[in-house]
Enzyme design. Structure first.
Site, PDB file in Angstrom:
ATOM      1  N   GLU A   1       9.491   6.745  13.010  1.00 35.57           N
ATOM      2  CA  GLU A   1       9.452   6.179  11.655  1.00 35.57           C
ATOM      3  C   GLU A   1      10.249   7.039  10.676  1.00 35.57           C
ATOM      4  OE1 GLU A   1       8.275   3.368  10.701  1.00 35.57           O
ATOM      5  OE2 GLU A   1       6.817   2.737  12.191  1.00 35.57           O
TER       6      GLU A   1
ATOM      7  N   GLU B   1      10.505  -4.390  16.085  1.00 36.22           N
ATOM      8  CA  GLU B   1       9.368  -4.548  15.169  1.00 36.22           C
ATOM      9  C   GLU B   1       8.110  -4.917  15.956  1.00 36.22           C
ATOM     10  OE1 GLU B   1       9.163  -3.694  12.152  1.00 36.22           O
ATOM     11  OE2 GLU B   1      11.222  -3.587  11.465  1.00 36.22           O
TER      12      GLU B   1
ATOM     13  N   ASP C   1       2.485  -4.240   8.376  1.00 31.00           N
ATOM     14  CA  ASP C   1       3.869  -4.305   7.868  1.00 31.00           C
ATOM     15  C   ASP C   1       4.832  -4.719   8.982  1.00 31.00           C
ATOM     16  OD1 ASP C   1       3.007  -3.377   5.424  1.00 31.00           O
ATOM     17  OD2 ASP C   1       3.925  -1.386   5.596  1.00 31.00           O
ATOM     18  N   GLU C   2       4.610  -4.162  10.176  1.00 32.89           N
ATOM     19  CA  GLU C   2       5.542  -4.434  11.289  1.00 32.89           C
ATOM     20  C   GLU C   2       5.525  -5.918  11.651  1.00 32.89           C
ATOM     21  OE1 GLU C   2       7.129  -1.949  11.254  1.00 32.89           O
ATOM     22  OE2 GLU C   2       6.168  -0.089  11.871  1.00 32.89           O
TER      23      GLU C   2
ATOM     24  N   HIS D   1       5.852   4.576   6.205  1.00 31.43           N
ATOM     25  CA  HIS D   1       5.178   4.778   7.496  1.00 31.43           C
ATOM     26  C   HIS D   1       5.317   6.224   7.957  1.00 31.43           C
ATOM     27  CE1 HIS D   1       5.855   0.205   8.384  1.00 31.43           C
ATOM     28  NE2 HIS D   1       5.070   0.430   7.346  1.00 31.43           N
TER      29      HIS D   1
ATOM     30  N   GLU E   1       9.634   1.136   5.440  1.00 29.48           N
ATOM     31  CA  GLU E   1       9.488   1.969   6.637  1.00 29.48           C
ATOM     32  C   GLU E   1       9.295   3.440   6.263  1.00 29.48           C
ATOM     33  OE1 GLU E   1       9.045   0.868   9.494  1.00 29.48           O
ATOM     34  OE2 GLU E   1       9.999  -1.075   9.726  1.00 29.48           O
TER      35      GLU E   1
ATOM     36  N   HIS F   1       7.695  -7.646   9.167  1.00 27.49           N
ATOM     37  CA  HIS F   1       9.117  -7.367   9.458  1.00 27.49           C
ATOM     38  C   HIS F   1       9.592  -8.182  10.668  1.00 27.49           C
ATOM     39  CE1 HIS F   1       8.352  -3.076   7.657  1.00 27.49           C
ATOM     40  NE2 HIS F   1       8.363  -4.023   6.744  1.00 27.49           N
TER      41      HIS F   1
ATOM     42  N   TRP G   1       0.865  -1.179   0.000  1.00 25.89           N
ATOM     43  CA  TRP G   1       0.000   0.000   0.000  1.00 25.89           C
ATOM     44  C   TRP G   1       0.904   1.232   0.000  1.00 25.89           C
ATOM     45  CZ3 TRP G   1       0.807   3.186   4.198  1.00 25.89           C
ATOM     46  CH2 TRP G   1       1.440   2.609   5.300  1.00 25.89           C
TER      47      TRP G   1
ATOM     48  N   THR H   1       6.931  -1.776  17.797  1.00 24.39           N
ATOM     49  CA  THR H   1       6.238  -0.800  16.934  1.00 24.39           C
ATOM     50  C   THR H   1       4.868  -1.341  16.529  1.00 24.39           C
ATOM     51  OG1 THR H   1       7.484  -1.631  15.032  1.00 24.39           O
ATOM     52  CG2 THR H   1       8.246   0.409  15.985  1.00 24.39           C
TER      53      THR H   1
HETATM   54 FE   LIG Z   1       8.944  -2.302  10.646  1.00 27.50          FE
HETATM   55 FE   LIG Z   2       7.536   1.169  10.729  1.00 25.97          FE
END
Ligand SMILES: [Fe+2]
Ligand SMILES: [Fe+2]
Length: 344
Positions: free
Chosen positions: A84, A175, A207-208, A125, A122, A211, A41, A178
């Protein structure tokens, strides 16, 4: 998740360059599922389109909903955004760990591509949160921008001692931290009827998680190849405590005495990220990597293993006690919010 077999030949430790090669091979085989670039995205997908003929109405509606977010949640959101925004600068640190995964900055090996792909993800973000805050009209963007500039200028040392094991333990932890923090903002925003930022933070949190999975698997691989060294690396990181990357942020105002500690207290108080979360992350990683089952052979490795296994229950107990007597957070004017007072 365990990618590790629990029986090692620890008599002959694997040399670091072989471990790095194994991480590269692992990432080569799992790259597309852990970093699905085509499906990413973008911030614009989740923000008003200013090209629209109705852009003014859209922005008015957007701002009306953004007004529902309480100031203390806004403070956490801003600090998350600042964190971020500094993330792409960590490429140099991660790419140069050990003998270096991406010394040139354009390496074609899988780890080099992963590290660049990770910071590129990242970057979205920080962009998404910055655009949200700008459009919300609730934030002194200049004060936020000064804080970002100061954070980047101050630098940040994650205390990973040029060890890639310590580096990936650090990122595994961060990760997950966050993820908890972005999910926490989403949860509170939704409770107050601000679904726009809730959706955006949910996307970031997604996403985190991906990761986190990648870094946890890399650490599992290191445990498999060199258990004693990795045990010492984990003990070392936990002994130092995992420090947060926005620790050196400063807004440059007179009130700027340990801004990070004050922000941490606000975030503890609103429940978005607490000492209990820190303890739970530790517990999660110790269970995930099956620390108690790892067959370490050296005395130093065994001592490190014992130390690690004792930590989560101790931290959980301390954190529960701290939560029970959570202190009010000292009210102070916040430059990011044009001097509005925040605190309970
Ligand atoms: Fe991340
Ligand atoms: Fe992030």
């Amino acid at each position: 998740m365990a990618t590790t077999s629990k029986h090692y030949d620890a008599g002959t430790p694997t040399p670091p360059h072989e471990v790095m090669a194994a991480l590269d091979a692992y990432m080569e085989n799992n790259f597309s599922s852990l970093l699905p670039v085509d499906k990413c995205w973008q911030p614009s997908d989740l923000l008003p389109d200013l090209r629209s003929p109705d852009w003014l109405d859209e922005v008015s509606d957007f701002r009306r909903m953004a007004a529902a977010l309480p100031d203390d949640v806004l403070v956490t959101l801003i600090a998350n955004m600042i964190t971020e925004e500094a993330l792409p600068s960590y490429h140099a640190w991660l790419a140069n760990l050990g003998s270096g995964f991406d010394r040139s900055g354009t390496g074609s090996n899988a780890m080099a591509r992963w590290i660049r792909g990770w910071v590129a993800e990242e970057k979205r973000h920080g962009d998404a949160l910055a655009s949200y805050l700008y459009l919300s009209g609730r934030v002194d963007m200049r004060a936020v921008e000064v804080t970002i500039q100061n954070l980047l200028r101050n630098g940040f040392n994650p205390l990973t001692e040029n060890s890639f094991a310590q580096g990936f333990i650090y990122t595994s932890f961060q990760e997950r931290a966050t993820y908890i923090s972005h999910s926490g903002v989403a949860r509170l925003a939704r409770q107050h009827g601000e679904t726009q930022i809730a959706t955006l933070c949910d996307h970031i949190a997604g996403d985190e998680v991906r990761h986190e999975r990648a870094y946890e698997r890399l650490v599992a691989k290191i445990f498999e190849l060199t258990p004693d060294d990795c045990m010492l690396a984990l003990a070392s990181m936990l002994r130092k405590t995992i420090i947060m990357p926005s620790r050196t942020m400063q807004d440059g105002t007179d009130a700027d005495t340990d801004l990070f500690s004050w922000f941490s207290a606000i975030t503890q108080r609103n429940g978005i990220y607490t000492t209990l979360d820190y303890a739970r992350i530790m517990q999660h990683l110790v269970r995930l990597w099956e620390i108690e089952r790892i067959d370490v052979r050296t005395n130093a490795g065994k001592q490190a293993q014992e130390f690690i296994l004792e930590l989560p229950p101790r931290y959980l107990k301390l954190a529960e006690r701290a939560e029970a007597r959570a202190k009010p957070c000292k009210p102070r004017p916040v430059s990011w919010l044009s001097g509005r007072i925040v605190g309970h």
